[in-house]
Design an enzyme around this catalytic site. Structure first.
Site, short mmCIF file in Angstrom:
data_model
loop_
_atom_site.label_atom_id
_atom_site.label_comp_id
_atom_site.label_asym_id
_atom_site.label_seq_id
_atom_site.Cartn_x
_atom_site.Cartn_y
_atom_site.Cartn_z
N ASN A 7 0.88 -1.17 0.00
CA ASN A 7 0.00 0.00 0.00
C ASN A 7 0.92 1.22 0.00
O ASN A 7 1.42 1.63 1.04
CB ASN A 7 -0.89 -0.03 1.25
CG ASN A 7 -1.90 1.09 1.25
OD1 ASN A 7 -1.92 1.94 0.35
ND2 ASN A 7 -2.74 1.12 2.27
N ARG A 90 -2.60 -2.16 -3.36
CA ARG A 90 -3.82 -1.41 -3.12
C ARG A 90 -3.76 -0.15 -3.97
O ARG A 90 -2.79 0.60 -3.90
CB ARG A 90 -3.90 -1.04 -1.63
CG ARG A 90 -5.18 -0.33 -1.32
CD ARG A 90 -5.30 -0.03 0.14
NE ARG A 90 -6.57 0.62 0.35
CZ ARG A 90 -6.97 1.10 1.50
NH1 ARG A 90 -6.22 0.99 2.55
NH2 ARG A 90 -8.14 1.67 1.61
N HIS A 179 -13.22 2.52 0.25
CA HIS A 179 -13.24 1.43 1.24
C HIS A 179 -13.88 0.19 0.64
O HIS A 179 -14.41 -0.66 1.36
CB HIS A 179 -14.02 1.82 2.51
CG HIS A 179 -13.46 2.97 3.28
ND1 HIS A 179 -14.23 3.98 3.76
CD2 HIS A 179 -12.18 3.24 3.65
CE1 HIS A 179 -13.46 4.86 4.40
NE2 HIS A 179 -12.22 4.43 4.34
N ARG A 239 -12.19 14.90 8.07
CA ARG A 239 -12.90 15.30 6.84
C ARG A 239 -14.33 15.70 7.15
O ARG A 239 -14.99 15.07 7.98
CB ARG A 239 -12.90 14.15 5.82
CG ARG A 239 -11.54 13.91 5.22
CD ARG A 239 -11.57 12.76 4.23
NE ARG A 239 -10.51 11.83 4.52
CZ ARG A 239 -10.51 10.54 4.18
NH1 ARG A 239 -11.55 10.03 3.55
NH2 ARG A 239 -9.50 9.77 4.49
N GLU A 382 -8.69 -5.97 4.86
CA GLU A 382 -8.49 -5.60 3.45
C GLU A 382 -7.30 -6.35 2.86
O GLU A 382 -7.32 -6.74 1.70
CB GLU A 382 -8.26 -4.09 3.35
CG GLU A 382 -9.50 -3.31 3.71
CD GLU A 382 -9.25 -1.83 3.95
OE1 GLU A 382 -9.40 -1.06 3.00
OE2 GLU A 382 -8.90 -1.46 5.07
#
Ligand code: AMP
Length: 396
Positions: A7, A90, A179, A239, A382
């Protein structure tokens, strides 16, 4: 198959080396300060963590450092790089080009490059990780797994924005959602826990530093809270989630902000951090609220209220719900938040068992005996999903 998962960020790179069947993790770690100086943290279960300062001018040296430590006679876990069967990357944004994971070839790289305008912060970094692996391990197959891909089953009414249609046709402006790998993993587990019925309606709540919800009918996403980018939806750690666009014009005019400064505020200084002024971490908010900090309490109340609203909206959109899943840092760990989100939803058949809900980071059914809707806690994985996709594509 033994899979290395990468990642890659712009100045960091996370890795995990694991078995795609069963998910055993052999080693994982993090390269930081790429392009600055370079630091490697390497973790092997049952051993002490290794921290090394290694020059990493680019992602190439970072990948090389990962491979070197993996084959190190003392600190490593394999005797040769050849034991890495494949690499799974990813990748944030797959745009409309990717509805599933894919083997990385020239066409795939070109398509990821075309998505850079949609994921300007992440896709270039993801590509640097891919290109470094191609250079350093040219004979090892590589697979790209996209955060957006699982959401590509959304119907047009869910993904279209109500702005002139030409921006969708010409510029690919639409809801994508993120996601996806997490929502895919936990929803598949939930459907399994429901006994694999022919039809299912699931709401997946990925509540972490970044948060999103997905409505999933028969294993396919029909709506999700994030949009063209990961700023959309409900408030997160830093956020804002959805805001009235008028706010941008108003504040940019009042304070002479550039669009970059405005977006930095919405991405990095908003969410529960912005409301509370305390922290983006829900543990800090819980502690501050317990001591009477009103704004920390307001931030928590806002988060709970918005997640609850999305659950109601998605139940309406799907015409019912069989299971609600809580996952990621907050969803897996915060008993109070889960309880508060589910409180008052009995009218739609959602009843939590407070005793069963006293669980952290473990797969569990926390719904009351008479709850029509199952409430599951499912730790996300994940990496396992990426490893499974990578192995499957490589076997093909
Ligand atoms: P993630 O992005 O999935 O790693 O989630 C990280 C976030 O989970 C942190 O920023 C915290 O806000 C939250 N978190 C982790 N542990 C707890 C906990 N025990 N209680 C409340 N929130 C938690």
């Amino acid at each position: 198959m033994k899979i290395l998962i990468i990642n890659a960020g712009s100045s960091s790179l996370k890795y995990q080396f694991m078995e795609s069947e069963g998910g055993e993790v052999f080693a994982k770690g993090l390269c930081e300060r790429i392009g600055i100086d370079g630091r490697l943290t390497h973790k092997v279960p049952g051993r002490e963590d290794v921290k090394l300062d290694i020059p990493m001018p680019t992602h190439n040296e970072a990948i090389q450092a990962v491979l070197d430590i993996m084959v190190d006679p003392e600190k490593g876990v394999i005797s040769s790089v050849d034991e890495i069967a494949a690499v799974g990357h990813r990748v944030l944004h797959g745009g409309m080009a990717f509805t599933a994971s894919c083997i990385i070839d020239d066409a795939c790289i070109e398509a990821i490059k075309k998505c850079i305008p949609l994921g300007p912060l992440h896709n270039p970094a993801n590509l640097m990780g891919i290109e470094a692996c191609q250079k350093i391990m040219p004979n090892t197959p590589q697979v790209a797994v996209f955060d957006t891909a699982f959401h590509m089953t959304m119907p047009p009414k869910a993904y279209i924005y109500a702005i002139p249609y030409e921006y969708y046709e010409k510029d690919d402006v639409r809801r994508y959602g993120f996601h996806g790998t997490s929502h895919r993993y936990v929803s598949a587990r939930a459907i399994d826990m429901l006994g694999n019925p022919e039809h299912s309606k699931v709401i997946s709540c990925h509540l972490g530093n970044g948060s999103s919800l997905a409505a999933i009918v028969d294993g396919k996403v029909v709506d999700t809270s994030m949009g063209l980018g990961p700023l959309a939806g409900f408030p997160m750690g830093t956020r804002s989630g959805d805001v009235d666009a008028t706010i941008l014009e108003y504040l940019m005019g009042r304070y002479n902000y550039s669009i970059k400064e405005m977006l930095n505020i919405l991405n990095k200084k908003s969410g529960v951090l912005g409301i509370s002024g305390v922290s983006s971490d829900f543990r800090d908010l819980d502690a501050a609220a317990a001591e009477g900090n009103q704004r920390a309490q307001l931030a928590l109340d806002k988060f709970i209220y918005e997640v609850k609203k999305y659950i109601g909206a998605y139940a309406a959109a799907m015409g019912g719900v069989d299971a609600i899943i809580f996952t990621a840092g907050i969803g897996e760990n915060s008993m109070d938040l889960r309880q508060n989100i589910c409180d008052g939803l009995d009218y739609m058949g959602v009843k939590m068992d407070a005793e069963k809900n006293r669980v952290r980071g473990k797969e569990a059914d926390v719904s009351a005996e008479d709850s029509k809707v199952k409430i599951f806690i499912i730790p996300t994985n994940e990496e396992l999903m990426i490893a499974m996709d990578t192995a499957e594509l490589c076997k093909k």
